[in-house]
Scaffold this motif. Structure first.
Motif, PDB file in Angstrom:
ATOM      1  N   PRO A 181       0.812  -1.226   0.000  1.00 20.32           N
ATOM      2  CA  PRO A 181       0.000   0.000   0.000  1.00 20.32           C
ATOM      3  C   PRO A 181       0.844   1.275   0.000  1.00 20.32           C
ATOM      4  O   PRO A 181       0.505   2.251  -0.690  1.00 20.32           O
ATOM      5  N   LEU A 182       1.940   1.271   0.756  1.00 19.41           N
ATOM      6  CA  LEU A 182       2.827   2.434   0.748  1.00 19.41           C
ATOM      7  C   LEU A 182       3.407   2.657  -0.646  1.00 19.41           C
ATOM      8  O   LEU A 182       3.414   3.791  -1.164  1.00 19.41           O
ATOM      9  N   VAL A 183       3.908   1.585  -1.254  1.00 16.81           N
ATOM     10  CA  VAL A 183       4.517   1.707  -2.582  1.00 16.81           C
ATOM     11  C   VAL A 183       3.481   2.192  -3.593  1.00 16.81           C
ATOM     12  O   VAL A 183       3.755   3.070  -4.424  1.00 16.81           O
ATOM     13  N   ARG A 184       2.271   1.637  -3.509  1.00 15.33           N
ATOM     14  CA  ARG A 184       1.223   2.058  -4.445  1.00 15.33           C
ATOM     15  C   ARG A 184       0.896   3.535  -4.275  1.00 15.33           C
ATOM     16  O   ARG A 184       0.726   4.268  -5.270  1.00 15.33           O
ATOM     17  N   GLY A 185       0.809   3.988  -3.022  1.00 11.09           N
ATOM     18  CA  GLY A 185       0.529   5.393  -2.799  1.00 11.09           C
ATOM     19  C   GLY A 185       1.615   6.291  -3.368  1.00 11.09           C
ATOM     20  O   GLY A 185       1.329   7.315  -3.996  1.00 11.09           O
ATOM     21  N   CYS A 236       3.645   5.574  -5.858  1.00 13.81           N
ATOM     22  CA  CYS A 236       3.623   5.489  -7.324  1.00 13.81           C
ATOM     23  C   CYS A 236       2.349   6.067  -7.925  1.00 13.81           C
ATOM     24  O   CYS A 236       2.188   6.076  -9.151  1.00 13.81           O
ATOM     25  N   SER A 237       1.455   6.536  -7.074  1.00 14.59           N
ATOM     26  CA  SER A 237       0.237   7.213  -7.532  1.00 14.59           C
ATOM     27  C   SER A 237       0.294   8.700  -7.243  1.00 14.59           C
ATOM     28  O   SER A 237      -0.735   9.375  -7.208  1.00 14.59           O
ATOM     29  N   THR A 238       1.497   9.238  -7.039  1.00 12.29           N
ATOM     30  CA  THR A 238       1.633  10.659  -6.725  1.00 12.29           C
ATOM     31  C   THR A 238       1.044  11.525  -7.831  1.00 12.29           C
ATOM     32  O   THR A 238       0.367  12.523  -7.568  1.00 12.29           O
ATOM     33  N   ASP A 239       1.285  11.159  -9.086  1.00 13.38           N
ATOM     34  CA  ASP A 239       0.757  11.939 -10.212  1.00 13.38           C
ATOM     35  C   ASP A 239      -0.621  11.451 -10.650  1.00 13.38           C
ATOM     36  O   ASP A 239      -1.532  12.254 -10.850  1.00 13.38           O
ATOM     37  N   VAL A 240      -0.752  10.151 -10.815  1.00 14.03           N
ATOM     38  CA  VAL A 240      -2.012   9.563 -11.281  1.00 14.03           C
ATOM     39  C   VAL A 240      -2.246   8.271 -10.504  1.00 14.03           C
ATOM     40  O   VAL A 240      -1.323   7.458 -10.356  1.00 14.03           O
ATOM     41  N   ARG A 241      -3.451   8.066 -10.007  1.00 12.75           N
ATOM     42  CA  ARG A 241      -3.759   6.849  -9.254  1.00 12.75           C
ATOM     43  C   ARG A 241      -3.479   5.619 -10.107  1.00 12.75           C
ATOM     44  O   ARG A 241      -3.856   5.557 -11.280  1.00 12.75           O
ATOM     45  N   GLN A 242      -2.828   4.631  -9.500  1.00 12.62           N
ATOM     46  CA  GLN A 242      -2.429   3.419 -10.203  1.00 12.62           C
ATOM     47  C   GLN A 242      -2.967   2.180  -9.497  1.00 12.62           C
ATOM     48  O   GLN A 242      -3.195   2.176  -8.285  1.00 12.62           O
ATOM     49  N   VAL A 243      -3.135   1.118 -10.266  1.00 16.11           N
ATOM     50  CA  VAL A 243      -3.391  -0.220  -9.724  1.00 16.11           C
ATOM     51  C   VAL A 243      -2.067  -0.967  -9.725  1.00 16.11           C
ATOM     52  O   VAL A 243      -1.201  -0.738 -10.578  1.00 16.11           O
ATOM     53  N   GLY A 244      -1.884  -1.855  -8.759  1.00 10.53           N
ATOM     54  CA  GLY A 244      -0.616  -2.561  -8.644  1.00 10.53           C
ATOM     55  C   GLY A 244      -0.710  -4.035  -8.952  1.00 10.53           C
ATOM     56  O   GLY A 244      -1.785  -4.639  -8.947  1.00 10.53           O
ATOM     57  N   HIS A 245       0.446  -4.612  -9.241  1.00  9.72           N
ATOM     58  CA  HIS A 245       0.595  -6.055  -9.431  1.00  9.72           C
ATOM     59  C   HIS A 245       1.869  -6.482  -8.712  1.00  9.72           C
ATOM     60  O   HIS A 245       2.881  -5.778  -8.760  1.00  9.72           O
ATOM     61  N   TYR A 246       1.807  -7.618  -8.053  1.00  9.54           N
ATOM     62  CA  TYR A 246       2.964  -8.113  -7.307  1.00  9.54           C
ATOM     63  C   TYR A 246       3.393  -9.460  -7.859  1.00  9.54           C
ATOM     64  O   TYR A 246       2.555 -10.310  -8.181  1.00  9.54           O
ATOM     65  N   THR A 247       4.701  -9.643  -7.974  1.00 13.02           N
ATOM     66  CA  THR A 247       5.206 -10.955  -8.365  1.00 13.02           C
ATOM     67  C   THR A 247       6.492 -11.253  -7.615  1.00 13.02           C
ATOM     68  O   THR A 247       7.296 -10.359  -7.353  1.00 13.02           O
ATOM     69  N   ALA A 248       6.621 -12.516  -7.258  1.00 12.27           N
ATOM     70  CA  ALA A 248       7.867 -13.038  -6.691  1.00 12.27           C
ATOM     71  C   ALA A 248       8.354 -14.157  -7.604  1.00 12.27           C
ATOM     72  O   ALA A 248       8.753 -15.226  -7.146  1.00 12.27           O
ATOM     73  N   ALA A 249       8.312 -13.901  -8.916  1.00 18.53           N
ATOM     74  CA  ALA A 249       8.748 -14.890  -9.902  1.00 18.53           C
ATOM     75  C   ALA A 249      10.207 -15.264  -9.643  1.00 18.53           C
ATOM     76  O   ALA A 249      11.002 -14.429  -9.194  1.00 18.53           O
ATOM     77  N   ALA A 258      -2.255   6.730   1.722  1.00 17.65           N
ATOM     78  CA  ALA A 258      -2.339   8.197   1.745  1.00 17.65           C
ATOM     79  C   ALA A 258      -3.024   8.749   0.498  1.00 17.65           C
ATOM     80  O   ALA A 258      -2.628   9.783  -0.046  1.00 17.65           O
ATOM     81  N   MET A 259      -4.061   8.040   0.033  1.00 14.08           N
ATOM     82  CA  MET A 259      -4.820   8.517  -1.130  1.00 14.08           C
ATOM     83  C   MET A 259      -6.296   8.724  -0.795  1.00 14.08           C
ATOM     84  O   MET A 259      -7.127   8.820  -1.690  1.00 14.08           O
ATOM     85  N   GLY A 260      -6.627   8.782   0.488  1.00 14.47           N
ATOM     86  CA  GLY A 260      -8.025   8.887   0.861  1.00 14.47           C
ATOM     87  C   GLY A 260      -8.733   7.561   0.681  1.00 14.47           C
ATOM     88  O   GLY A 260      -8.115   6.498   0.668  1.00 14.47           O
ATOM     89  N   GLY A 261     -10.048   7.612   0.539  1.00  9.43           N
ATOM     90  CA  GLY A 261     -10.802   6.377   0.347  1.00  9.43           C
ATOM     91  C   GLY A 261     -12.246   6.539   0.751  1.00  9.43           C
ATOM     92  O   GLY A 261     -12.681   7.617   1.200  1.00  9.43           O
ATOM     93  N   ASP A 262     -13.004   5.464   0.585  1.00 15.76           N
ATOM     94  CA  ASP A 262     -14.430   5.442   0.914  1.00 15.76           C
ATOM     95  C   ASP A 262     -14.764   4.175   1.687  1.00 15.76           C
ATOM     96  O   ASP A 262     -14.329   3.074   1.308  1.00 15.76           O
ATOM     97  N   VAL A 263     -15.553   4.342   2.744  1.00 18.36           N
ATOM     98  CA  VAL A 263     -16.143   3.212   3.454  1.00 18.36           C
ATOM     99  C   VAL A 263     -17.653   3.424   3.425  1.00 18.36           C
ATOM    100  O   VAL A 263     -18.136   4.502   3.794  1.00 18.36           O
ATOM    101  N   VAL A 264     -18.373   2.427   2.964  1.00 16.46           N
ATOM    102  CA  VAL A 264     -19.837   2.513   2.900  1.00 16.46           C
ATOM    103  C   VAL A 264     -20.428   1.354   3.688  1.00 16.46           C
ATOM    104  O   VAL A 264     -20.057   0.193   3.485  1.00 16.46           O
ATOM    105  N   TYR A 265     -21.327   1.684   4.599  1.00 13.00           N
ATOM    106  CA  TYR A 265     -22.048   0.678   5.375  1.00 13.00           C
ATOM    107  C   TYR A 265     -23.429   0.478   4.758  1.00 13.00           C
ATOM    108  O   TYR A 265     -24.167   1.454   4.549  1.00 13.00           O
ATOM    109  N   ILE A 266     -23.774  -0.767   4.462  1.00 10.97           N
ATOM    110  CA  ILE A 266     -25.155  -1.068   4.081  1.00 10.97           C
ATOM    111  C   ILE A 266     -25.903  -1.339   5.382  1.00 10.97           C
ATOM    112  O   ILE A 266     -25.868  -2.443   5.932  1.00 10.97           O
ATOM    113  N   SER A 267     -26.522  -0.297   5.890  1.00 10.77           N
ATOM    114  CA  SER A 267     -27.260  -0.402   7.143  1.00 10.77           C
ATOM    115  C   SER A 267     -28.709  -0.784   6.811  1.00 10.77           C
ATOM    116  O   SER A 267     -28.935  -1.673   5.999  1.00 10.77           O
TER     117      SER A 267
END
Length: 680
Positions: free
Chosen positions: A245-249, A251-264, A547-556
């Motif tokens: 999550p830290l690395v993704r944040g 690497c999203s300094t300019d534009v929000r990114q999705v990440g992929h991890y590999t330990a090939a 550190a990119m904010g976010g949303d939590v929604v409860y279905i009450s």
């Protein structure tokens, strides 16, 4: 054979392309192209016309279809040599390809179209095999080509893909009738043949010969000695999940990114060796590689077992330095008219002890970037084994990365959807409101983690959404702290983090006060109050690290504010969820995390809760057939309309899609109008 009929040569071409493209040793994803020439009937004149079918721009050989082919009149294409304005203006020729098109439709011709059309051979393959690029990117690559192939395969010095490269290869072939193909300096290979089978055989001959030569003549341990022994699989995964999550944040300094991890294995071996910092700093060579990986990765210069706080601090320092270096790289080479700098964040981050994190605008782009860097590692290994890795000059890489033709491709892309590059986790996602919400968020561009205690149901919804690049199914009992932590860790390792959480898991038991057992009370509160708390807590940790904010929604529920009989445990648990919304909105706002709720009522169709007995109980209370329960609820509302799971999902999207970006602590009723549940 007319334009409306499939030509036999097309079927032959597609079979060859898929065969070559399905083996990653032959070419990388979407890399290279293949072509075939043949005669068809011109529907305008009834006369025969020579055509060329070639893989169009952006396609992938392994999955190529006829729709992915560009079809051109060969005589028109070759006549472009008479109007070619020279190498300084060769990019103008790409637009000229449109005037050579045969028929309507078809894919857009790629930059390599000239290579295929100008080479005098019925069938041509251009591929990016790791072994071929290793020769092409080795110091003394021309000498290695002669030693490996003699006169059978020729050397072409580096030249940017385009019309001039096609002319160069065509002239070389004409002057050397015994040659079967070429090594393109810093780039890849091209082969040709009179038949599709011959062309394919020659492509494979070049690739396999290079592989054997490197294996038999290359020096051992080209990456040097092992200086960083690896960690165990479990420890490695834990480090990756903590850091991602830290690395993704970052690497999203300019534009929000999705990440992929590999330990090939290729990645772990590379990072364990003494030479990996030097080689990584040299950057990648093949244009297909650095267009997706940027010129060089960010490499953490700490041992695999360094304390995680130390790694996190170093990542922040290295990221700031990377951005400065990238900006300087851009400024060194940009000229008037160059496209604006697209962003200074790395696309590849290498962390000894963890592995490789790659990033992109969506999961597929991030995954492919990682795959390309594995290709680059293989190229470095082969080139170092021969004589030394020597990529093309930095200025040439900049010309490719900021090529106006590449920029034009980006401009043609559709606008991103509202939730593009966001990662959503939906509990109770296997049915009802959760499933409808998961589908809606995915349709709006999000990567979705479908979490449910019924893994089969979650997998079904994930499969409906699409591939593993779009959705992940995880099994989770939200009452279990360990299972919640495991589910969030799975989301992080799959996509890099979590941005949007929907607490939809729930159940209901219709009981009066005197009929409610302690087990009933505990079950209701464990699933909804405790479960929502656990999910919110674990995902908030991730969002804060990003550190990119976010949303939590409860279905009450409407029942969180409406007091009715025979509903004590359910109503109290929903009221607990409703107040969690207010409490967390107050606490998490400092991190840019918004917390809101949705209060539905009477959602019968598709509901797991109603199907599990609640519907029968409620129908008995109201004296209506169970199949009429939804209609009964509708008639007691102001709007006289039945509430469906999709209506609740729409409210979740309204809260998270961007238009309500300054709204937090809100509860949105989705009940068709129940005055007793109006918020006060």
């Amino acid at each position: 054979m007319t334009a409306s009929e499939t030509h036999p040569v097309v079927g032959e071409l597609l079979r060859r392309a898929r065969t070559l493209g399905s083996d990653p040793r032959n070419t990388n994803y979407a890399g290279g192209n293949a072509s075939a020439k043949g005669t068809a009937t011109d529907p305008l004149t009834g006369a025969d016309v020579e055509l060329m079918w070639v893989k169009g721009s952006g396609g992938d050989l392994a999955t190529l279809t006829e729709a992915g082919l560009a079809v051109l009149r060969l005589s028109a294409l070759r006549s472009l040599t008479r109007v070619y304005p020279g190498v300084e203006r060769e990019d103008e020729m790409v637009a000229a390809f449109d005037h050579c098109a045969f028929g309507k439709g078809g894919a857009a011709p790629s930059i390599d179209t000239a290579m295929h059309g100008l080479v005098d051979a019925a069938h041509v393959d251009h591929l990016h095999p790791d072994a071929g690029i290793a020769v092409a990117a080795a110091a003394d690559g021309e000498r290695h080509t002669r030693e490996i192939f003699g006169d059978r395969v020729l050397w072409v010095p580096w030249r940017r893909p385009g019309f001039q490269l096609g002319l160069d290869i065509a002239a070389l072939k004409d002057a050397n009738p015994g040659a079967i193909g070429v090594i393109l300096g810093g780039h890849g290979i091209t082969a040709w043949g009179d038949t599709g089978d011959e062309c394919q055989a020659r492509s494979l001959e070049i690739i396999r010969t290079a592989e054997r030569y490197i294996a038999e003549h290359g020096r051992p341990e080209p990456f040097g000695r092992v200086v960083h022994p690896g960690l165990g699989e479990r420890e490695r995964a834990e480090r990756a999940a903590t850091l991602f999550p830290l690395v993704r944040g970052l690497c999203s300094t300019d534009v929000r990114q999705v990440g992929h991890y590999t330990a090939a294995p290729e990645v772990l071996d590379f990072l364990s060796r003494a030479e990996h910092p030097r080689l990584a700093a040299l950057g990648t060579s093949c244009p297909d590689h650095f267009l997706r990986t940027k010129v060089a990765p960010l490499v953490v210069d700490l041992p695999p077992d360094a304390p995680l706080p130390e790694v996190a601090a170093r990542l922040r320092e290295l990221h700031a330095a990377y951005r400065d270096d990238y900006r300087a790289y851009y400024e060194r080479h940009a000229v008037p008219g160059s496209p604006a700098m697209r962003g200074a964040d790395p696309a590849i981050v290498l962390v000894p002890g963890a592995g490789m994190f790659s990033f992109g605008k969506d999961k597929r782009t991030a995954r492919v970037a990682g795959e390309f860097y594995v290709n680059a590692i293989n190229v470095m290994r082969g080139a170092e084994a021969l004589s030394g890795y020597q990529p093309i000059e930095e200025a040439e890489r900049f010309r490719i990365e900021y090529w106006e033709l590449e920029e034009a491709k980006l401009r043609r892309l559709p606008e991103p959807r509202a939730l593009a590059a966001r990662v959503a986790l939906v509990t109770g996602g296997g049915s009802g409101i959760g499933a409808a919400t998961a589908r809606r968020l995915a349709a709006e561009g999000a990567c979705v983690v479908v979490a449910d205690r019924d893994l089969g149901a979650a997998e079904k919804v994930a499969a409906e959404i699409g591939t593993a690049d779009a959705a992940l199914a995880v099994k989770v009992d939200v009452t279990s702290e360990e299972q919640v932590q495991a589910a969030v860790r799975a989301a992080v390792l799959a996509f890099g983090g979590v941005d949007l959480v929907v607490n939809s898991a729930g159940l209901s038991l219709s009981r009066s006060l005197l009929s409610t057992t302690l087990a009933d009370w505990d079950l209701q509160h464990d699933v909804m109050a405790r479960g929502s708390f656990l999910i919110s807590r674990e995902t908030a940790r991730v969002m804060i690290d990003q550190a990119m904010g976010g949303d939590v929604v409860y279905i009450s529920s409407k029942n969180s504010v409406f007091a009715g009989p025979d509903n004590l445990a359910y109503g109290a648990a929903k009221a607990d969820q409703a107040h969690q919304v207010r409490l967390l909105a107050a606490e998490l706002g400092a991190h840019g995390i918004r917390v809101n709720g949705v209060n539905p009522d009477g959602v019968v169709r598709g509901s797991g809760i109603f199907a599990s007995g609640w519907g029968a109980d409620r129908a008995a209370v109201y004296g209506v057939p169970e199949e009429k329960l939804g209609e009964h609820y509708a008639q007691r509302t102001l709007l006289k309309r039945e509430v469906l799971p999709e209506h609740v999902a729409a409210a979740v999207f309204a809260l998270t899609g961007g238009d309500l970006s300054l709204t937090t602590g809100l509860h949105v009723p989705v009940d068709a109008g129940v005055p007793a549940a109006f918020l006060r």
